[in-house]
Design an enzyme around this catalytic site. Structure first.
Site, mmCIF file in Angstrom:
data_model
loop_
_atom_site.group_PDB
_atom_site.id
_atom_site.type_symbol
_atom_site.label_atom_id
_atom_site.label_comp_id
_atom_site.label_asym_id
_atom_site.label_seq_id
_atom_site.Cartn_x
_atom_site.Cartn_y
_atom_site.Cartn_z
ATOM 1 N N SER A 63 -3.849 -7.321 -8.796
ATOM 2 C CA SER A 63 -4.024 -6.985 -7.377
ATOM 3 C C SER A 63 -4.620 -8.107 -6.534
ATOM 4 O O SER A 63 -4.683 -7.992 -5.309
ATOM 5 C CB SER A 63 -4.889 -5.729 -7.237
ATOM 6 O OG SER A 63 -4.134 -4.575 -7.509
ATOM 7 N N LYS A 66 -2.709 -9.281 -3.603
ATOM 8 C CA LYS A 66 -2.814 -8.625 -2.293
ATOM 9 C C LYS A 66 -3.500 -9.516 -1.264
ATOM 10 O O LYS A 66 -3.407 -9.250 -0.056
ATOM 11 C CB LYS A 66 -3.585 -7.311 -2.422
ATOM 12 C CG LYS A 66 -2.831 -6.188 -3.130
ATOM 13 C CD LYS A 66 -3.628 -4.893 -3.069
ATOM 14 C CE LYS A 66 -2.877 -3.721 -3.694
ATOM 15 N NZ LYS A 66 -2.861 -3.771 -5.172
ATOM 16 N N SER A 127 -7.868 -1.248 -2.755
ATOM 17 C CA SER A 127 -6.770 -1.904 -3.465
ATOM 18 C C SER A 127 -5.586 -0.965 -3.655
ATOM 19 O O SER A 127 -4.871 -1.030 -4.652
ATOM 20 C CB SER A 127 -7.241 -2.431 -4.835
ATOM 21 O OG SER A 127 -6.296 -3.334 -5.377
ATOM 22 N N LYS A 252 -11.615 -9.786 -3.726
ATOM 23 C CA LYS A 252 -10.517 -8.979 -4.264
ATOM 24 C C LYS A 252 -10.580 -8.883 -5.784
ATOM 25 O O LYS A 252 -10.702 -9.890 -6.472
ATOM 26 C CB LYS A 252 -9.165 -9.560 -3.845
ATOM 27 C CG LYS A 252 -8.012 -8.617 -4.118
ATOM 28 C CD LYS A 252 -8.064 -7.419 -3.186
ATOM 29 C CE LYS A 252 -7.240 -6.256 -3.695
ATOM 30 N NZ LYS A 252 -7.853 -5.557 -4.845
#
Length: 443
Positions: A63, A66, A127, A252
């Site tokens: 993720s 992202k 997320s 993140k």
């Protein structure tokens, strides 16, 4: 006598303990044991890499991919293509992903319009994958077109190692995932630790408001509380207190679902000093990535101090004067246009030097500058060179840090009369030299 000897021993012991207390414990990067497949620590202001481990190895970032979606959505808002209040319904594909509990689903509803701010909060904080897909479809029309934008932006940013195959970081062959047009079912996103750090740098630098989202431990979405998977934020949960790190405000997390698939791109601000860290491929529990991040951050804040190594106006000894042709003065001094200020480990100050690089287009065949010359005119660059053993470079692909090399004063062009006198003098000087050489040849 015995008492004197006893007190001497006590005094020595006291001094030894005092020295251990007052002197900071130093740690070399080589002594750092970061339990991860790859890791990097970067000084935000300079881009200098303070620590690196397998930083160029392409790894599935999960993720953390992202971050590029976050960037492109913020760019679309900045360009006026969409706004925070723009609303959209979700597609059937996004709904199916949201309904799958394995994909961080927040439970999106069909036939309901969400605004961009809501979708962005779910993506950046929780997320969420379905909201990420929805934003990609909104910005580019389809996730396939959005993937093209992701790779194009990666090239513009100069990411050294990358491949984007979807907007979320999911594996294209995961259950229920539809590979975007132009990508294969067995493909995954790829980033090196260095690329992830550089992507994070651009995201924070170009759109600092992203930290306003990533720093929130929780948020309310569609009437429910969603949480941030970054345990280093100040969560109001006793079980997570041990992972809190002062100054962390992003950025993140990622998890491939594999044994060594835990990821985290972190950023922290303390005393006006921002660091970016990336930990990729930790094994064991999900929390280990945060423990390793804390070790990296401690290393950066405890071992490095921002110092002015060479001030503006600094001149390299025996290289500070250049000859000038056709000028009222025969020479001009050169110096640094600005200072070299870097995060430096204690004791490493003397391991830095400055090297000049004169622009060949600014000098003639004899290596002389040609008048007229303006004060402060750029005539080359000065490069900061580290001569020690531990050097990882910078996240930018530009090599060492450089500043402009400029002239200290103005040199006007000599008038035609003085140039003529000089030319005549040179003419007779050449004749005289020729005669001397000839006479020498007779003997």
């Amino acid at each position: 006598m015995k008492n004197t000897k006893f007190f001497s021993i006590i005094l020595v012991a006291f001094l030894l303990v005092a020295s251990l207390i007052t002197q900071p414990i130093t740690t070399n990067a080589a002594e750092m044991e970061i339990e991860a497949q790859a890791a990097i620590l970067v000084d935000f202001d300079t881009g200098k890499i303070l620590y690196g481990k397998n930083i160029d190895e392409p790894i599935n970032p999960a993720s953390m991919a992202k971050m590029m979606t976050e960037y492109l959505v913020l760019e679309a808002i900045s360009n006026g293509d969409i706004s925070w209040e723009t609303t959209t319904e979700i597609s059937q594909y996004a709904f199916n992903i949201s309904a799958n509990n394995n994909y961080s689903g927040v439970g999106l509803r069909m036939d309901y319009e969400y605004n961009v701010r809501e979708l962005y909060e779910a993506m950046a904080i929780n997320s969420d994958n379905a909201t990420t897909i929805t934003l990609a479809e909104l910005v580019a029309g389809s996730e396939g077109e959005f993937v093209k934008m992701m790779n194009q932006k990666a090239e513009e940013m100069g990411l050294p190692e990358y491949k984007f195959v979807n907007s979320t970081g999911l594996k294209n062959n995961n259950d229920g995932v539809i590979p975007p047009e132009g990508t294969g079912p067995d493909e995954v996103n790829l980033l090196s630790a260095k690329s992830a750090a550089l992507l994070a740098y651009h995201l924070i630098k170009d759109y600092p408001d992203v930290l306003e989202f990533s720093s929130r431990p929780t948020e309310t979405f569609d009437g429910q509380e969603i949480r941030n998977w970054n345990y280093m934020l100040p969560h109001n949960t006793t079980s997570l207190e041990q992972y809190y790190y002062e100054g962390i405000d992003g950025l993140k997390t990622g998890n491939t679902g594999d044994e060594k698939g835990k990821m985290f791109t972190g950023t922290s601000l303390r005393n006006d000093k921002r660091l970016i860290s990336v930990v990729m491929g930790t094994s064991g529990t999900s929390e280990i990535r945060f423990e390793e991040t804390a070790d990296l951050m401690d290393y950066g804040y405890n071992q490095f101090q921002s110092k002015e190594l060479f001030p503006a106006g600094y001149q390299v000894e025996d290289e500070s004067i250049l000859t000038v042709a056709k000028g009222k003065e025969d020479t001009v001094e050169i110096s640094l246009s600005e200072s070299f200020t870097m995060p430096v480990k204690a004791g490493d100050e003397d391991l830095y030097t400055v090297q000049y690089h004169i622009d060949e287009e600014k000098v003639n065949k004899s290596g002389e500058l040609i008048a007229p010359i303006k004060k402060g005119e750029k005539i080359g660059t000065a490069e900061l060179v580290y001569t020690g053993d531990e050097e990882y470079g910078y996240i930018f692909n530009q090599g060492n840090k450089t500043v402009d090399l400029v002239t200290e004063s103005e040199v006007e062009k000599a008038n035609w009369f003085m140039l003529s006198i000089g030319a005549i003098g040179n003419f007779f000087s050449d004749i005289f030299s020729s005669i001397v050489d000839t006479v020498k040849g007779w003997f």
